[in-house]
Design a protein around this motif. Structure first.
Motif, PDB file in Angstrom:
ATOM      1  N   TRP A  23       1.567  19.954   4.191  1.00 35.96           N
ATOM      2  CA  TRP A  23       2.708  20.504   4.383  1.00 35.96           C
ATOM      3  C   TRP A  23       3.655  21.083   3.357  1.00 35.96           C
ATOM      4  CZ3 TRP A  23       5.229  20.901   9.403  1.00 35.96           C
ATOM      5  CH2 TRP A  23       6.692  21.340   9.339  1.00 35.96           C
ATOM      6  N   LEU A  24       3.666  19.897   2.391  1.00 38.62           N
ATOM      7  CA  LEU A  24       4.514  20.495   1.233  1.00 38.62           C
ATOM      8  C   LEU A  24       3.866  21.450   0.329  1.00 38.62           C
ATOM      9  CD1 LEU A  24       5.564  16.857  -0.063  1.00 38.62           C
ATOM     10  CD2 LEU A  24       6.860  18.556   1.206  1.00 38.62           C
ATOM     11  N   ALA A  46      13.368  11.891   3.535  1.00 41.75           N
ATOM     12  CA  ALA A  46      14.298  12.392   2.525  1.00 41.75           C
ATOM     13  C   ALA A  46      13.968  14.047   2.206  1.00 41.75           C
ATOM     14  CB  ALA A  46      14.402  11.702   1.111  1.00 41.75           C
ATOM     15  N   THR A  47      12.756  14.581   2.309  1.00 40.66           N
ATOM     16  CA  THR A  47      12.364  15.802   1.776  1.00 40.66           C
ATOM     17  C   THR A  47      12.230  16.656   2.990  1.00 40.66           C
ATOM     18  OG1 THR A  47      10.996  14.835   0.551  1.00 40.66           O
ATOM     19  CG2 THR A  47      10.409  17.159   1.079  1.00 40.66           C
ATOM     20  N   ASP A  48      11.905  16.537   4.285  1.00 41.38           N
ATOM     21  CA  ASP A  48      11.960  17.630   5.196  1.00 41.38           C
ATOM     22  C   ASP A  48      11.784  16.745   6.578  1.00 41.38           C
ATOM     23  OD1 ASP A  48      10.796  19.617   7.103  1.00 41.38           O
ATOM     24  OD2 ASP A  48      10.016  20.805   5.591  1.00 41.38           O
ATOM     25  N   LYS A  97       0.902  -1.256   0.205  1.00 40.25           N
ATOM     26  CA  LYS A  97       0.026  -0.046  -0.050  1.00 40.25           C
ATOM     27  C   LYS A  97       0.607   1.410  -0.161  1.00 40.25           C
ATOM     28  CE  LYS A  97      -3.962  -2.174   2.169  1.00 40.25           C
ATOM     29  NZ  LYS A  97      -4.976  -2.070   3.120  1.00 40.25           N
ATOM     30  N   GLY A  98       2.112   1.033   0.070  1.00 40.59           N
ATOM     31  CA  GLY A  98       3.043   2.394  -0.267  1.00 40.59           C
ATOM     32  C   GLY A  98       3.512   3.191   0.962  1.00 40.59           C
ATOM     33  N   ILE A  99       2.824   2.732   2.122  1.00 42.23           N
ATOM     34  CA  ILE A  99       2.963   3.801   3.268  1.00 42.23           C
ATOM     35  C   ILE A  99       4.652   3.671   3.689  1.00 42.23           C
ATOM     36  CG2 ILE A  99       2.488   4.421   5.684  1.00 42.23           C
ATOM     37  CD1 ILE A  99       0.420   4.811   3.538  1.00 42.23           C
ATOM     38  N   ALA A 100       5.466   2.752   3.886  1.00 49.09           N
ATOM     39  CA  ALA A 100       6.614   2.523   4.183  1.00 49.09           C
ATOM     40  C   ALA A 100       7.474   3.211   3.313  1.00 49.09           C
ATOM     41  CB  ALA A 100       7.222   1.378   4.591  1.00 49.09           C
ATOM     42  N   ALA A 101       7.139   3.274   1.792  1.00 47.39           N
ATOM     43  CA  ALA A 101       7.821   4.004   0.992  1.00 47.39           C
ATOM     44  C   ALA A 101       7.767   5.397   0.919  1.00 47.39           C
ATOM     45  CB  ALA A 101       7.390   3.416  -0.480  1.00 47.39           C
ATOM     46  N   THR A 102       6.444   5.901   1.325  1.00 48.82           N
ATOM     47  CA  THR A 102       6.093   7.183   1.382  1.00 48.82           C
ATOM     48  C   THR A 102       6.870   7.601   2.567  1.00 48.82           C
ATOM     49  OG1 THR A 102       3.772   6.780   0.707  1.00 48.82           O
ATOM     50  CG2 THR A 102       3.960   8.962   1.921  1.00 48.82           C
ATOM     51  N   ALA A 103       6.924   7.049   3.782  1.00 47.34           N
ATOM     52  CA  ALA A 103       7.989   7.496   5.038  1.00 47.34           C
ATOM     53  C   ALA A 103       9.137   7.986   4.437  1.00 47.34           C
ATOM     54  CB  ALA A 103       7.852   6.349   6.128  1.00 47.34           C
ATOM     55  N   GLY A 104       9.736   7.016   3.570  1.00 48.95           N
ATOM     56  CA  GLY A 104      11.227   7.105   2.982  1.00 48.95           C
ATOM     57  C   GLY A 104      11.026   8.457   2.473  1.00 48.95           C
ATOM     58  N   LEU A 105      10.201   8.886   1.486  1.00 49.09           N
ATOM     59  CA  LEU A 105      10.147  10.192   0.869  1.00 49.09           C
ATOM     60  C   LEU A 105      10.181  11.227   1.847  1.00 49.09           C
ATOM     61  CD1 LEU A 105       9.707  11.711  -1.928  1.00 49.09           C
ATOM     62  CD2 LEU A 105       7.331  11.285  -1.498  1.00 49.09           C
ATOM     63  N   THR A 135       8.782  15.104   8.988  1.00 47.21           N
ATOM     64  CA  THR A 135       8.874  13.690   9.513  1.00 47.21           C
ATOM     65  C   THR A 135       8.563  13.637  11.023  1.00 47.21           C
ATOM     66  OG1 THR A 135      10.819  13.332   7.934  1.00 47.21           O
ATOM     67  CG2 THR A 135      10.814  11.900   9.892  1.00 47.21           C
ATOM     68  N   LEU A 136       8.852  14.539  11.839  1.00 47.26           N
ATOM     69  CA  LEU A 136       8.812  14.593  13.146  1.00 47.26           C
ATOM     70  C   LEU A 136       7.300  14.778  13.514  1.00 47.26           C
ATOM     71  CD1 LEU A 136      11.443  16.896  14.483  1.00 47.26           C
ATOM     72  CD2 LEU A 136      11.267  14.347  14.727  1.00 47.26           C
ATOM     73  N   LEU A 137       6.485  15.671  12.814  1.00 51.47           N
ATOM     74  CA  LEU A 137       5.042  15.920  12.753  1.00 51.47           C
ATOM     75  C   LEU A 137       4.497  14.519  12.495  1.00 51.47           C
ATOM     76  CD1 LEU A 137       2.584  17.420  13.274  1.00 51.47           C
ATOM     77  CD2 LEU A 137       2.701  18.280  11.094  1.00 51.47           C
ATOM     78  N   CYS A 138       4.730  13.817  11.482  1.00 51.54           N
ATOM     79  CA  CYS A 138       4.178  12.672  10.697  1.00 51.54           C
ATOM     80  C   CYS A 138       4.402  11.551  11.883  1.00 51.54           C
ATOM     81  CB  CYS A 138       4.742  11.939   9.576  1.00 51.54           C
ATOM     82  SG  CYS A 138       4.038  13.271   8.123  1.00 51.54           S
TER      83      CYS A 138
END
Length: 213
Positions: free
Chosen positions: A156-157, A119-121, A108-116, A125-128
């Protein structure tokens, strides 16, 4: 051309199906058990805490690493770099969710989304992390926590890109919003059955006593 390269490269990384490979190493096709997908939550439910941790780490890294590589390779194009990272992350998520060699049946892509996200901000990350853990601990609904993270990602983005935090060329903002919306939208699409169960109050809850499989 850079967009296409990043999207395709991301898709190739996404094809590394950690849950499927870990399951096969233990003589099980994870897709034939539990919810039927090859992601972290199903690995956790079917094979235990160790499997869940390994699968999360693998799916997280396959997104984090290519996104960080993009930051390095395109550091001389600061007005363009975050858009290319979004394309890379989108590619990873598509590869993870729809691996062609597994008949397009992935996670479902959530762990991959976490990696993004990492890498981005790091602030995002802390908020998520806080939002996800709070929701899961209180409700025990992993799906709800995941969907809230998807909303935070887009909000956020979109907000900080508009404020100029990522140095994007103003002409690229609509495209940035669109790609980011696709990433968040994919999370909702892959969780559409979960959304229905959440509305009906029949969603599966995660056990906080995972055992030692």
């Amino acid at each position: 051309m850079e967009r296409i390269i990043c999207l395709l490269a991301g898709y190739l990384f996404g094809l590394i199906q950690t849950g499927y490979l870990y399951g096969k190493a233990h003589k099980i096709d994870i897709r034939n058990h539990g919810s039927g997908n090859s992601g972290t939550t199903n690995a956790l439910r079917v094979m235990g805490a160790k499997a869940g941790a390994v699968v999360f780490l693998g799916d997280f890294l396959k997104s984090l690493l290519p996104c960080l590589v993009v930051r390095v390779l395109f550091k001389d194009k600061p007005e363009f770099i975050y858009l290319l990272m979004m394309y890379t992350g989108l590619g990873v998520i598509l590869g993870h969710n729809y691996p062609f060699y597994l008949k397009f049946k992935g996670g479902k892509g959530i762990a991959a989304t976490a990696g993004l996200i990492v890498a981005t901000d790091l602030r995002m990350t802390l908020l998520c992390i806080v939002a996800f853990l709070s929701i899961v601990i209180i409700t025990r609904y992993v799906s709800l926590g995941s969907l809230v993270v998807a909303v935070i990602l887009f909000a956020w983005l979109a907000l900080f890109a508009t404020l100029g935090a990522y140095g994007l060329d103003q002409k690229l903002l609509p495209e940035f919003y669109l790609v980011t919306a696709m990433i968040s939208g994919l999370a909702f699409w892959r969780h559409r059955a979960n959304v229905g169960r959440l509305v009906r109050g029949t969603e599966n809850k995660i056990s906080l006593n995972f055992g030692k499989k």
